[in-house]
Motif scaffolding. Sequence first.
Motif, mmCIF file in Angstrom:
data_model
loop_
_atom_site.group_PDB
_atom_site.id
_atom_site.type_symbol
_atom_site.label_atom_id
_atom_site.label_comp_id
_atom_site.label_asym_id
_atom_site.label_seq_id
_atom_site.Cartn_x
_atom_site.Cartn_y
_atom_site.Cartn_z
ATOM 1 N N GLY A 47 -10.208 24.141 9.280
ATOM 2 C CA GLY A 47 -11.303 23.312 9.767
ATOM 3 C C GLY A 47 -11.372 21.922 9.170
ATOM 4 N N GLY A 48 -10.220 21.240 9.054
ATOM 5 C CA GLY A 48 -10.245 19.898 8.491
ATOM 6 C C GLY A 48 -10.800 19.883 7.085
ATOM 7 N N ILE A 49 -10.341 20.803 6.247
ATOM 8 C CA ILE A 49 -10.819 21.005 4.877
ATOM 9 C C ILE A 49 -12.301 21.390 4.877
ATOM 10 C CG2 ILE A 49 -10.692 20.204 2.491
ATOM 11 C CD1 ILE A 49 -8.948 17.894 3.369
ATOM 12 N N LEU A 50 -12.623 22.463 5.563
ATOM 13 C CA LEU A 50 -13.958 23.071 5.601
ATOM 14 C C LEU A 50 -15.005 22.172 6.262
ATOM 15 C CD1 LEU A 50 -12.431 24.146 2.865
ATOM 16 C CD2 LEU A 50 -14.626 25.187 2.406
ATOM 17 N N THR A 51 -14.555 21.227 7.078
ATOM 18 C CA THR A 51 -15.482 20.246 7.642
ATOM 19 C C THR A 51 -15.924 20.608 9.054
ATOM 20 O OG1 THR A 51 -14.582 18.505 6.245
ATOM 21 C CG2 THR A 51 -15.749 17.807 8.213
ATOM 22 N N GLY A 330 -16.291 37.521 7.598
ATOM 23 C CA GLY A 330 -15.579 37.198 6.365
ATOM 24 C C GLY A 330 -15.276 38.433 5.543
ATOM 25 N N GLY A 331 -16.223 39.363 5.469
ATOM 26 C CA GLY A 331 -15.975 40.599 4.737
ATOM 27 C C GLY A 331 -14.832 41.396 5.337
ATOM 28 N N ARG A 351 -9.242 36.564 -3.202
ATOM 29 C CA ARG A 351 -10.599 36.397 -3.713
ATOM 30 C C ARG A 351 -11.414 35.555 -2.742
ATOM 31 N NH1 ARG A 351 -7.317 33.412 -7.742
ATOM 32 N NH2 ARG A 351 -7.242 31.221 -7.086
ATOM 33 N N GLY A 352 -12.717 35.568 -2.924
ATOM 34 C CA GLY A 352 -13.568 34.718 -2.116
ATOM 35 C C GLY A 352 -14.814 35.426 -1.653
ATOM 36 N N ARG A 353 -15.594 34.715 -0.866
ATOM 37 C CA ARG A 353 -16.831 35.226 -0.286
ATOM 38 C C ARG A 353 -16.988 34.659 1.098
ATOM 39 N NH1 ARG A 353 -21.717 35.270 -4.762
ATOM 40 N NH2 ARG A 353 -20.802 36.902 -6.072
ATOM 41 N N GLY A 354 -17.489 35.508 2.005
ATOM 42 C CA GLY A 354 -17.712 35.031 3.355
ATOM 43 C C GLY A 354 -16.433 34.473 3.943
ATOM 44 N N LEU A 355 -16.537 33.296 4.541
ATOM 45 C CA LEU A 355 -15.366 32.649 5.135
ATOM 46 C C LEU A 355 -14.857 31.542 4.222
ATOM 47 C CD1 LEU A 355 -16.402 32.712 8.881
ATOM 48 C CD2 LEU A 355 -14.582 34.038 7.765
ATOM 49 N N MET A 356 -14.654 31.914 2.972
ATOM 50 C CA MET A 356 -14.108 31.025 1.935
ATOM 51 C C MET A 356 -13.213 31.887 1.059
ATOM 52 S SD MET A 356 -16.364 28.488 -0.479
ATOM 53 C CE MET A 356 -15.611 27.073 -1.285
ATOM 54 N N ILE A 357 -11.930 31.985 1.424
ATOM 55 C CA ILE A 357 -11.032 32.995 0.868
ATOM 56 C C ILE A 357 -9.781 32.340 0.299
ATOM 57 C CG2 ILE A 357 -9.729 35.102 1.374
ATOM 58 C CD1 ILE A 357 -11.597 35.402 3.873
ATOM 59 N N GLY A 358 -9.365 32.784 -0.871
ATOM 60 C CA GLY A 358 -8.138 32.287 -1.484
ATOM 61 C C GLY A 358 -7.142 33.410 -1.712
ATOM 62 N N ILE A 359 -5.852 33.122 -1.464
ATOM 63 C CA ILE A 359 -4.764 34.058 -1.752
ATOM 64 C C ILE A 359 -3.850 33.383 -2.763
ATOM 65 C CG2 ILE A 359 -2.845 35.405 -0.827
ATOM 66 C CD1 ILE A 359 -4.171 35.314 1.905
ATOM 67 N N SER A 397 -0.686 26.674 -5.522
ATOM 68 C CA SER A 397 -0.102 27.996 -5.270
ATOM 69 C C SER A 397 -1.108 28.961 -4.660
ATOM 70 C CB SER A 397 0.436 28.579 -6.579
ATOM 71 O OG SER A 397 -0.605 28.692 -7.528
ATOM 72 N N VAL A 398 -2.245 28.432 -4.201
ATOM 73 C CA VAL A 398 -3.263 29.273 -3.585
ATOM 74 C C VAL A 398 -3.420 28.895 -2.117
ATOM 75 C CG1 VAL A 398 -5.675 29.991 -3.628
ATOM 76 C CG2 VAL A 398 -4.500 29.475 -5.773
ATOM 77 N N LEU A 399 -3.317 29.879 -1.235
ATOM 78 C CA LEU A 399 -3.577 29.665 0.177
ATOM 79 C C LEU A 399 -5.085 29.639 0.377
ATOM 80 C CD1 LEU A 399 -1.006 32.251 1.586
ATOM 81 C CD2 LEU A 399 -0.614 29.818 1.081
ATOM 82 N N ARG A 400 -5.585 28.576 1.016
ATOM 83 C CA ARG A 400 -7.028 28.417 1.217
ATOM 84 C C ARG A 400 -7.368 28.691 2.680
ATOM 85 N NH1 ARG A 400 -8.517 22.660 -0.572
ATOM 86 N NH2 ARG A 400 -10.655 23.431 -0.514
ATOM 87 N N ILE A 401 -8.292 29.622 2.880
ATOM 88 C CA ILE A 401 -8.651 30.085 4.222
ATOM 89 C C ILE A 401 -10.142 29.873 4.415
ATOM 90 C CG2 ILE A 401 -8.767 32.114 5.720
ATOM 91 C CD1 ILE A 401 -6.310 33.125 3.932
ATOM 92 N N ALA A 402 -10.504 29.019 5.363
ATOM 93 C CA ALA A 402 -11.916 28.684 5.589
ATOM 94 C C ALA A 402 -12.119 28.321 7.052
ATOM 95 C CB ALA A 402 -12.343 27.532 4.679
ATOM 96 N N PRO A 403 -12.146 29.309 7.936
ATOM 97 C CA PRO A 403 -12.288 29.044 9.372
ATOM 98 C C PRO A 403 -13.698 28.566 9.706
ATOM 99 C CG PRO A 403 -11.496 31.289 8.921
ATOM 100 C CD PRO A 403 -12.016 30.739 7.646
#
Length: 427
Positions: A47-51, A330-331, A351-359, A397-403
């Motif tokens: 999302g354009g860096i969570l935007t 997200g869960g 790790r993460g919460r809701g739709l803010m997830i890191g691998i 080294s962390v994949l950032r997931i924030a749809p």
Amino acid sequence: MTGLHERHLVVSPEWLALYYRHPLELTHGEGRHVWDADGNRYLDFFGGILTTMTAHALPEVTKAVAEQAGRIIHSSTLYLNRPMVEMAERIATLSGIPDARVFFTTSGTEANDTALLLATAYRRSNQILAMRNSYHGRSFSTVSITGNQAWSPTSLSPLQTLYVHGGVRTRGPYAELSDEAFIRACVADLEDLLGHTRNPAALIAEPIQGVGGFTSPPDGLFAAFREVLDQHGVLWISDEVQTGWGRTGEHFWGWQAHAENGPPDILTFAKGIGNGMSVGGVVARAEVMNCLDANSISTFGGSPVTMAASLANLGYLLEHDLQGNARRVGGLLIERLRSVAAASPAVREVRGRGLMIGIELVKPGTDEADPEAAAAVLEAARAGGLLIGKGGGHSTSVLRIAPPLTLTVAEAEEGAAILADALHAAG
């Protein structure tokens, strides 16, 4: 190399990073999808860096922007601005800060810069406490309080910054402790630090560290910090640029996971509230916000167009309970990704919460970060039709997931399947 990429390299700074070996030009989007200049369609998990917080081309937002642009686009804060006042009223109420005042900016960097100005002026001190592994923006002052070396290009600073433990739960000297012991150790570190400083203005902290790889402390850490800070009169600034507006699912603001002692003294926000429009801002109680004794304005902050977009976006988010959707979908997504990760020796943690997830990716059999693997997964995910981000502490080294927060269950399942294939292809 495309013609546009070549032109970009000629006129842009070398440090202006682009994702992918062959960078993308995104031409349009709809819902949770975007298209590139070659007509390829992607599921957007960044999302354009969570935007782009709600959805691409959300009709309610695009309609509000078009209608406001047809009336007046700009006036500055030297004139009364109805959309800005209406948005400030809503944010003041939602913030939880008593007798709140709201100042609008154009970005999270500028919001944090303003928060630092307020705190240092109010406390008559240029000492700032910040968290290790943190990121707060790219201005001279915000770079100087960023605890992530990869995003802090100079040691020069207008501030004296002292770094506190606690932003990263599973690495560092306290990683093996229980949550309760971890909090006690971090509080003891803060108390020791304050015993060696004169008059810090504030502690600034992201409830979940964004650029740092979606790391977070145990719930309650900042409440425990707040007890110590209050004894010294030190302000607490909660940087909600990435965690605000319900993205974590469990709470509307990230600070609410640490809410035993009430809201922060200062709250900063940006990114998602404009759904792509340039909106940022600061909320503080009147005593702090009004401490400046010189004139100030915001030429572009709180513009009629960006405020119209924000009002429409916030209204949609609340009316459709997107915080609840972030919690539910997200869960599910986190559980799917943990199942995927179990089959990959390169994954250290999901790790993460809701739709803010890191691998977090490491070299198999070690705890050593593997930025090359992260880059390879990023490429493989794109090839599979999925866009994600990356970040991390000392390396990306962390994949950032924030749809976008309107993500559906089917799209979550689709994205998890693509990531499973990408991890397998890259590993």
